[in-house]
Motif scaffolding. Structure first.
Motif, mmCIF file in Angstrom:
data_model
loop_
_atom_site.group_PDB
_atom_site.id
_atom_site.type_symbol
_atom_site.label_atom_id
_atom_site.label_comp_id
_atom_site.label_asym_id
_atom_site.label_seq_id
_atom_site.Cartn_x
_atom_site.Cartn_y
_atom_site.Cartn_z
ATOM 1 N N ILE A 154 1.055 -1.086 -0.090
ATOM 2 C CA ILE A 154 -0.020 -0.018 0.021
ATOM 3 C C ILE A 154 0.883 1.217 0.120
ATOM 4 C CG2 ILE A 154 -1.850 1.400 1.177
ATOM 5 C CD1 ILE A 154 -2.890 -1.191 0.077
ATOM 6 N N PRO A 155 0.378 2.217 -0.839
ATOM 7 C CA PRO A 155 1.404 3.590 -0.936
ATOM 8 C C PRO A 155 1.769 4.107 0.438
ATOM 9 C CG PRO A 155 0.017 3.340 -2.723
ATOM 10 C CD PRO A 155 -0.548 2.287 -1.991
ATOM 11 N N VAL A 156 2.769 4.682 0.604
ATOM 12 C CA VAL A 156 3.133 5.266 1.944
ATOM 13 C C VAL A 156 2.187 6.400 2.267
ATOM 14 C CG1 VAL A 156 5.427 4.704 1.749
ATOM 15 C CG2 VAL A 156 4.817 6.843 0.924
ATOM 16 N N ASP A 157 1.331 7.336 1.405
ATOM 17 C CA ASP A 157 0.671 8.194 1.756
ATOM 18 C C ASP A 157 -0.738 7.631 1.903
ATOM 19 O OD1 ASP A 157 2.301 10.031 0.430
ATOM 20 O OD2 ASP A 157 1.682 9.358 -1.588
ATOM 21 N N VAL A 158 -1.108 6.471 2.326
ATOM 22 C CA VAL A 158 -2.285 6.126 3.013
ATOM 23 C C VAL A 158 -1.866 5.672 4.389
ATOM 24 C CG1 VAL A 158 -4.192 4.140 2.762
ATOM 25 C CG2 VAL A 158 -3.147 5.061 0.655
ATOM 26 N N VAL A 159 -2.889 6.188 5.063
ATOM 27 C CA VAL A 159 -2.672 6.126 6.588
ATOM 28 C C VAL A 159 -3.705 5.690 7.386
ATOM 29 C CG1 VAL A 159 -2.089 7.168 9.001
ATOM 30 C CG2 VAL A 159 -1.161 8.049 6.740
ATOM 31 N N ARG A 160 -3.651 4.242 8.011
ATOM 32 C CA ARG A 160 -4.598 3.832 8.719
ATOM 33 C C ARG A 160 -4.927 4.570 9.926
ATOM 34 N NH1 ARG A 160 -8.247 0.062 9.959
ATOM 35 N NH2 ARG A 160 -8.723 -1.800 8.852
ATOM 36 N N PHE A 170 -10.498 9.776 4.399
ATOM 37 C CA PHE A 170 -10.288 10.988 4.495
ATOM 38 C C PHE A 170 -9.284 11.614 3.712
ATOM 39 C CE2 PHE A 170 -12.179 9.642 8.771
ATOM 40 C CZ PHE A 170 -13.098 10.432 8.797
ATOM 41 N N ILE A 171 -9.202 12.764 3.148
ATOM 42 C CA ILE A 171 -8.347 13.460 2.232
ATOM 43 C C ILE A 171 -7.770 14.525 3.064
ATOM 44 C CG2 ILE A 171 -7.672 14.617 0.103
ATOM 45 C CD1 ILE A 171 -8.728 11.582 -0.161
ATOM 46 N N HIS A 172 -6.440 14.576 3.460
ATOM 47 C CA HIS A 172 -5.723 15.680 4.291
ATOM 48 C C HIS A 172 -4.370 16.198 3.267
ATOM 49 C CE1 HIS A 172 -2.095 13.092 5.381
ATOM 50 N NE2 HIS A 172 -2.704 12.100 5.204
ATOM 51 N N ASP A 173 -4.017 17.546 3.838
ATOM 52 C CA ASP A 173 -3.160 18.216 3.033
ATOM 53 C C ASP A 173 -1.678 17.764 2.959
ATOM 54 O OD1 ASP A 173 -2.320 18.942 5.330
ATOM 55 O OD2 ASP A 173 -3.483 20.817 5.230
ATOM 56 N N HIS A 174 -0.910 18.257 2.290
ATOM 57 C CA HIS A 174 0.552 17.583 2.285
ATOM 58 C C HIS A 174 1.245 17.747 3.588
ATOM 59 C CE1 HIS A 174 1.036 22.026 1.691
ATOM 60 N NE2 HIS A 174 2.352 21.879 2.029
ATOM 61 N N THR A 175 0.756 18.350 4.624
ATOM 62 C CA THR A 175 1.434 18.622 5.818
ATOM 63 C C THR A 175 1.580 17.072 6.517
ATOM 64 O OG1 THR A 175 -0.718 19.317 7.028
ATOM 65 C CG2 THR A 175 0.808 20.985 6.093
ATOM 66 N N GLY A 176 0.370 16.288 6.222
ATOM 67 C CA GLY A 176 0.378 15.101 6.914
ATOM 68 C C GLY A 176 0.022 15.073 8.319
ATOM 69 N N ASP A 177 -0.842 16.027 8.750
ATOM 70 C CA ASP A 177 -1.155 16.113 10.147
ATOM 71 C C ASP A 177 -2.273 15.175 10.002
ATOM 72 O OD1 ASP A 177 -1.823 16.705 12.538
ATOM 73 O OD2 ASP A 177 -2.490 18.861 12.162
#
Length: 242
Positions: A161-167, A179-186
């Motif tokens: 799974i791509p690293v941009d996907v967070v459980r 949920f879609i969050h911005d590039h800050t990764g918060d």
């Protein structure tokens, strides 16, 4: 009164813990039977030539009983019988009935109450909530058979799974919420919300970018230096990719 309520609460907790332990033990037993049995069959079939074997999945049998039955008969060089499409007649199920009243019958006890082949059973396993992660061996056997669980059926993300996907939580229930969050990764504020949800929750990092600067390889994967963006044009393509 407070002491009584506290004792009752602890008793309920012990009851739930016992129920969970029993469910996990039954799950492990069923999982081992499935994985070892299918693993042995797969290993055995590696030594059999292609013209002497026929692979029929449970899903294909219940969804296309006549097609699969005819294919089996053709390989065995025996005539097809329409009775094969009605396995739950009283005559057929009588062989699975208990030998004496109150005894245990062979096979699935629900078999005796069925009257036909139901195609919706083909996808039942996909809707089942897993009490625990599949063992590495079971996952290996399932992959060899062509099965793969969707991401929300795993309490932790798979390595592919791509690293941009967070459980955001450990739920394996549907429908999965993204949920879609911005590039800050918060994602801290999302985690507190996700813990209150009963469904599986994920978030994907999004970063506005110029599509003309993105090179796509033959598999449709981005060749951008950073993977922290979403290049899907619509929700459908996003869902298909994850």
């Amino acid at each position: 009164k407070s002491h009584h309520l506290d004792s009752h609460s602890k008793a309920q907790e012990r009851k739930l813990d016992l129920q969970t332990n029993v469910e996990c033990a039954l799950w492990e037993e069923a999982e081992d039977l499935w994985a070892i049995g299918n693993g042995n069959v797969l290993d055995f079939l590696t030594r059999i030539t292609s013209e002497r074997k026929l692979k029929l999945s449970y899903e294909s049998i219940v969804q296309h009983p006549e097609t699969t039955s005819r294919a089996l008969c053709s390989m065995l060089e025996i005539p097809f019988s329409p009775d094969m499409l009605f396995p739950f007649t009283d005559v057929n199920t009588s062989t699975f009935a208990p030998a004496f009243k109150g005894g245990l019958g062979a096979g699935d006890p629900h078999m005796l109450s069925r009257r036909g082949i139901h195609s919706h059973f083909a996808s039942t396993w996909q809707r089942t909530s897993l009490p625990q992660l599949l063992s590495p061996f079971t996952s290996h056997v399932a992959k060899r058979l062509g099965y793969s669980l969707p991401a929300w059926k795993h309490t932790i993300l798979r390595s592919d799974i791509p690293v941009d996907v967070v459980r955001l939580n450990s739920s394996t229930k549907e429908p999965a919420i993204i949920f879609i969050h911005d590039h800050t990764g918060d994602v801290h504020y999302l985690r507190s919300l996700a813990t209150e949800l009963t469904a599986a929750a994920f978030c994907i990092r999004a970063l506005a970018c110029d599509m003309s600067n993105i090179d796509m390889n033959a598999k449709g994967q981005s060749q951008h230096k950073s993977s922290s963006f979403i290049y899907d044009k619509d929700v459908q393509s996003l869902a298909a990719r994850y």
